[in-house]
Write an enzyme that holds these catalytic residues in place. Structure first.
Site, PDB file in Angstrom:
ATOM      1  N   GLU A  56       0.832  -1.204   0.000  1.00  0.00           N
ATOM      2  CA  GLU A  56       0.000   0.000   0.000  1.00  0.00           C
ATOM      3  C   GLU A  56       0.869   1.257   0.000  1.00  0.00           C
ATOM      4  OE1 GLU A  56      -0.177  -2.651   1.939  1.00  0.00           O
ATOM      5  OE2 GLU A  56      -2.126  -2.892   2.902  1.00  0.00           O
ATOM      6  N   LEU A 208      19.029 -33.523  -5.307  1.00  0.00           N
ATOM      7  CA  LEU A 208      17.936 -32.634  -4.888  1.00  0.00           C
ATOM      8  C   LEU A 208      18.302 -31.162  -5.024  1.00  0.00           C
ATOM      9  CD1 LEU A 208      16.464 -34.541  -1.790  1.00  0.00           C
ATOM     10  CD2 LEU A 208      15.693 -34.617  -4.156  1.00  0.00           C
ATOM     11  N   ARG A 211      18.889 -27.409 -11.034  1.00  0.00           N
ATOM     12  CA  ARG A 211      19.869 -27.321 -12.112  1.00  0.00           C
ATOM     13  C   ARG A 211      19.244 -26.600 -13.298  1.00  0.00           C
ATOM     14  NH1 ARG A 211      20.150 -32.183  -9.578  1.00  0.00           N
ATOM     15  NH2 ARG A 211      18.824 -33.229 -11.088  1.00  0.00           N
TER      16      ARG A 211
END
Ligand SMILES: NC(=O)c1ccc[n+]([C@@H]2O[C@H](COP(=O)([O-])OP(=O)(O)OC[C@H]3O[C@@H](n4cnc5c(N)ncnc54)[C@H](OP(=O)(O)O)[C@@H]3O)[C@@H](O)[C@H]2O)c1
Length: 372
Positions: A56, A208, A211
């Site tokens: 805002e 994990l 890439r």
């Protein structure tokens, strides 16, 4: 009555809010647009990150004098309390805005309707509920955190057509197509952390990591592995890649895991043992991740951890890729026993979307647990 210009402005505000994804937590993502007194676009803003100015305030600054007598269209009820920044309601009143259109009230008990009351008390016309469903979905992680103090957990699974996640020998590379695997990379990139179980580490030795070309040198999501013993066999890739890796184990185990403590980025977190099942209390894990500023966790695990999470009602949404592959009942199932004895007790999804992902289908939705 809401005008067409205000509806258009709310759609824009919802899009703007998304720019804060991953960096506003534990604050909500918020977007705001200001229309001048003739209904023309005069300024906009979004909340970039926790501690930074609110949407805002940025929108008011970008509109300048045109804010006076104009309308603010904002995705969430403006705050009315002193937090890391001052109350937005004061800024709105000071700017001379005459009308505020809000998508949803702020579920934060420190606001929860009081922002609207303050604006109305200052003679500002307030309209609430425009595109509220979209706003609620936008801030599902924020609302969930207010209600549970936990990170949002998404369970991602790649399934064969007959609901198997790996062949009998444990091999699961690659059930899903290349396009789906790229999509998973993007999911990892936007998650605060990626979670798996020691079974997947021992079996697949996964990295994990993300890439994608633009993240090669950038930051990687936190990787978390849960284990009741800290025995990962010969698997090391997850611990060798750059970035933060958390090994979550029951109390008393960390002292035995000295081989990991010298690895850069590796942390050992201990948790109370689960009173029913072997291993850690998974609720405490997601409370800790939330405290560490991790808004969402993407779980990429085998059936053991996936089942435990579902049984503990800790999975908030699922992303399930179904590939045109058949593995037979000798393949590994996605879940173990869930204690569902009839169709009325099935775990269902809402807010479901289903779309093609290369040769696969991706189904996503929020998990609805049966209220007993
Ligand atoms: N298709 C897919 O989407 C997909 C994704 C991931 C994996 N997979 C496949 O799934 C297979 C592995 O399945 P899985 O069920 O053995 O793996 P998993 O669910 O990833 O890991 C299970 C292990 O996680 C640890 N664990 C689970 N809950 C825990 C808790 N509350 N506290 C502490 N530790 C906990 C335990 O480790 P400890 O034994 O060390 O106590 C448990 O043995 C592999 O074949 C892999 O290829 C498929």
């Amino acid at each position: 009555m809401v005008s067409k210009a205000e509806t258009r402005a709310m759609k824009k505000a919802l899009k703007l809010a998304l720019h804060g994804r991953g960096s506003t937590f534990p604050n909500p993502m918020v977007g705001a647009v200001i229309l001048d007194r003739d209904g023309n676009h005069a300024g906009d803003g979004f909340h970039r990150k926790c501690g930074a100015p609110h949407a805002e305030v940025i929108a008011i600054a970008s509109a300048g004098d045109a804010a006076s007598g104009g309308t603010m269209v904002v995705t969430l009820e403006p705050c009315c309390h002193h937090g890391r920044t001052g109350p937005c309601t004061d800024e709105i009143i000071r700017a001379g805005i005459s009308r505020v259109v809000i998508a949803m009230t702020d579920p934060n008990p420190r606001v929860c309707g009081d922002g609207i009351k303050q604006l109305e008390a200052a003679g500002i016309e307030v309209e609430t509920g425009l595109l509220s469903e979209e706003a609620r979905e936008l801030n599902r992680v924020y609302q969930h955190y207010l209600e549970t103090s936990r990170s949002w957990v998404t369970l991602k699974i790649a399934l064969s057509l007959d609901g198997r996640t790996a062949a009998a020998d444990g091999s699961s590379r690659w059930i899903s197509c290349e396009r789906s695997r790229r999509r998973v990379q993007r999911m990892r990139a936007s998650a605060g952390a990626v979670l798996t179980g020691a079974g997947t580490v021992r079996e697949d030795d996964p990295e994990l990591t993300v890439r994608l070309p633009d993240t090669m040198s950038g930051s990687q999501p936190v990787r978390i592995v849960v284990s009741s013993t800290g025995d990962f066999g010969e698997s090391w890739k997850i611990f060798r890649n750059p970035g933060r890796v958390i090994i979550a184990v029951p109390e008393g185990i960390a002292a035995h895991l000295t081989e990991y403590t010298d690895l850069p980025g590796v942390e050992l977190w201990e948790f109370p043992a689960d009173s029913v099942n072997q291993g850690i209390d998974l609720t405490s894990l997601f409370e800790r991740t939330a405290l560490e500023g991790i808004s969402s966790v993407l779980c990429e695990a085998g059936s053991d951890l996936s089942t435990r999470l579902l049984k503990a009602e800790l999975v908030d949404s699922v992303s399930i890729f179904t590939a045109p592959v058949i593995l037979g009942s000798e393949g590994r199932p996605a879940f173990k026993l869930l204690g569902i004895d009839s169709i009325e007790n099935a775990i269902r999804l809402d807010n479901v979307s289903s779309r093609r992902s290369g040769s696969d289908f991706l189904t996503e939705g929020n998990v609805v647990y049966r209220a007993d």
